[in-house]
Design an enzyme around this catalytic site. Structure first.
Site, PDB file in Angstrom:
ATOM      1  CE  LYS A   5      -4.169   1.178  -0.543  1.00 37.61           C
ATOM      2  NZ  LYS A   5      -4.930   0.694  -1.662  1.00 37.61           N
ATOM      3  CB  SER A  63      -7.927   0.928  -4.088  1.00 36.27           C
ATOM      4  OG  SER A  63      -7.813   0.875  -2.679  1.00 36.27           O
TER       5      SER A  63
END
Length: 585
Positions: free
Chosen positions: A188, A384
């Site tokens: 991330k 995402s």
């Protein structure tokens, strides 16, 4: 004093008159504006320059008066693709000229456009291209042409793909402005620039894999169109062997080195038009607008709803550049309740955004697919939060170079306490209970607050993974192993089970019709945005003068950097956001 009062009154009167006159002209133009449709003359060539096309869907408004005042051109890439399809059988159109195209479309959109141009060529009509110089992305599109021209003083950029990530850890230490980061997912890396001074091995691994996968698609398409073996193309890229017009021609990347007037003379000859006469040209925007307004109405009763989800995901109504829960949930509900709509295609082009809004849209899709099939078509991005709203569809389509995945969660809070200390500013809180104080950017982050926030991040991550596991018929552990915030190309996503098939929007529509068991159907575009006049007026040129001024004064790149900082400041709550902003060159 009376004299000054009269002068002031006169000045105010003149100002009010000018404003009334200005808005009056706009109103009259909107009210009585004539038909802008341009007639298509015989023996014409479409000039393709998509500089003004930025989205798949141009958007429409529930209030037709608002549409009148909107700055939107009413043309999206989907409309352009439909127009190119119509041009195949239009006797007035003899070919397409890709002339100095300066599009900002993404690679997946270019893939759709290349496919449309390939199909157009098979009708026996020509596609030619000319540019003073070619960027690598522009050349990817242009390589589909029968004949490629380049200006003798121009250049061609063909060197492979790269991506650049900036890091701010030292800047934070020196400035005293610190970003508190709480995340789940080793990949991330949206927040990595605020934690490190260099790229992590995990981030480098995923970017390298992504670029190699995208390059494989780009180079394979160019290889097929130009009949150049892949090893040769990689050799050209490695050695910059096409950096001049002469070298590009020698490597067979272009066909003709000439000035633009020679290019137009060649088109005249192909059309059998005298050299001293102009040939008939029509811009792709005019031709598309003409096609939209004059196309025969499809009388099929059955419909497939196409719902466009474009931009970052946030709260509110949303528009053509942002995905809002208001317009998205309303569109799904309207399509679900419409008896004529037999299936729904959700076209997603989004790097993600608000976790809460993503979940609300996911839930609406979950309700809808129990009534009607939902098929997802991914554009440039469905990462995402963009993947969150895709994962429970009946089928998912992506292009080879679509960026998807990024199943990870992060939270980020600005903290100015180091800067405040440097400036001699001290902030103290008074509270009734141990955890009653709100987060303050002027107080060092409390470890308990950080632990509670991490708990929220973990909860949303687990929910995200569970949704994907259920939607894709995988175990939690299988999804977790390929999640961790990592991004994948469409090609890799198919292998991993995150995507079902490689294909574009039309493939997704055909699949939706197949699942719904319908053969004759029309399509209906959503959303219809609920906008007020004040919303539209804020987009008029005089309201954009600050943006235009900043771009002119500090340059496009610096302006984009400022916008990126502003974007981080506006993000509220936990985010399911794509790991980094990626521009592929």
């Amino acid at each position: 004093m009376k004299f000054l009062g009269n002068v002031l009154a006169t000045v105010i009167g003149i100002f009010v008159f000018i404003m009334l006159f200005f808005f009056g002209v706009i109103f009259i133009a909107a009210l009585f504006g004539g038909d802008d449709t341009v007639s298509v003359k015989s023996n014409s060539v479409i000039e393709l320059n998509l500089k003004e096309i930025k989205n798949d869907y141009a958007g429409k408004y529930k209030d037709p008066w608002v549409t009148r005042f909107s700055e939107q051109k009413g043309v999206g890439l989907t409309d352009v693709l439909n127009a190119i399809e119509a041009a195949k059988t239009d006797d007035n159109i003899k070919g397409i000229s890709i002339l100095n195209d300066q599009s900002s479309l993404g690679l997946a959109q270019y893939k759709d456009l290349r496919n449309a141009l390939e199909s157009f060529k098979k009708s026996g009509k020509f596609v030619w291209a000319y540019a003073n110089d070619y960027s690598q992305k522009e050349y990817y599109l242009t390589s589909v042409a029968n004949t490629i021209y380049i200006n003798p003083a121009g250049d061609l950029d063909f060197k492979g793909l790269s991506s650049e990530v900036m890091f701010f850890k030292d800047f934070q230490d020196k400035s005293g402005i610190h970003m508190e980061v709480i995340r789940h997912g080793k990949y991330k890396s949206a927040v990595e620039p605020f934690l490190e001074n260099k790229m992590s091995d995990a981030n480098r691994e995923q970017i390298t894999a992504l670029l190699n996968s995208v390059w494989a698609t780009v180079s394979a398409d160019i290889s097929k169109s130009r009949n150049i073996p892949l090893p040769k193309l990689n050799e050209i890229a490695n050695g910059l062997l096409a950096r001049t017009p002469e070298m590009a021609k020698q490597q067979h990347l272009v066909d003709v080195i000439a000035y633009e007037d020679i290019y137009h003379d060649a088109i005249r000859k192909a059309l059998k038009v005298d050299k001293d006469e102009d040939y008939n040209k029509i811009s792709i925007l005019d031709y598309t607008q003409n096609n939209v307004t004059t196309a025969l109405t499809n009388t099929a009763t059955d419909q497939i709803a196409i719902i466009y989800a474009q931009g970052e995901i946030g709260s509110g109504e949303g528009d053509v550049n942002t995905i809002g829960e208001g317009s998205m949930r309303r569109s799904l509900q309207e399509a679900r309740k419409n008896d004529d709509v037999k299936a729904i295609v959700l076209r997603i082009d989004s790097p993600g955004g608000s976790a809460l809004t993503s979940d609300l849209i996911w839930r609406e899709i979950e309700i809808t697919k129990k009534v009607k099939p939902v098929v997802v078509s991914m554009g440039n991005y469905a990462a995402s939060g963009g993947y969150y709203i895709a994962c429970n569809a009946n089928k998912i389509f992506a292009e080879n170079n679509t960026i998807t995945g990024s199943i990870g969660v992060f939270g980020m809070l600005p903290n100015f306490s180091p800067l405040a200390n440097k400036l001699g500013i001290n902030s103290e809180q008074v509270k009734t209970h141990e955890n009653s104080a709100n987060y303050s950017p002027f107080v060092p982050v409390d470890e308990k607050f950080k632990a509670f926030t991490l708990e929220g991040v973990e909860k949303i991550y687990n929910t995200f993974v569970a949704h994907v596991a259920e939607g894709r018929k995988m175990t939690f552990e299988q999804v977790d192993a390929i999640a961790q915030g990592r991004v994948w190309s469409g090609t890799e996503a198919v292998k991993l089970g995150l995507v079902d098939k490689i294909g574009g929007l039309n493939d997704a529509i055909a699949e939706a019709a197949k699942i719904a068991k319908i053969k004759k159907y029309s399509t209906q575009n959503y959303p219809e945005y609920e906008k007020t006049f004040s919303d539209i007026l804020s987009g008029l040129p005089f309201a954009k003068s600050k943006e235009a001024f900043l771009k002119e004064e500090i340059g496009e790149e610096n302006y984009m950097l400022i916008e990126q900082v502003k974007k981080f400041q506006k993000q509220k709550g936990i985010q399911t956001m794509m790991p980094y902003g990626i521009n592929i060159y």
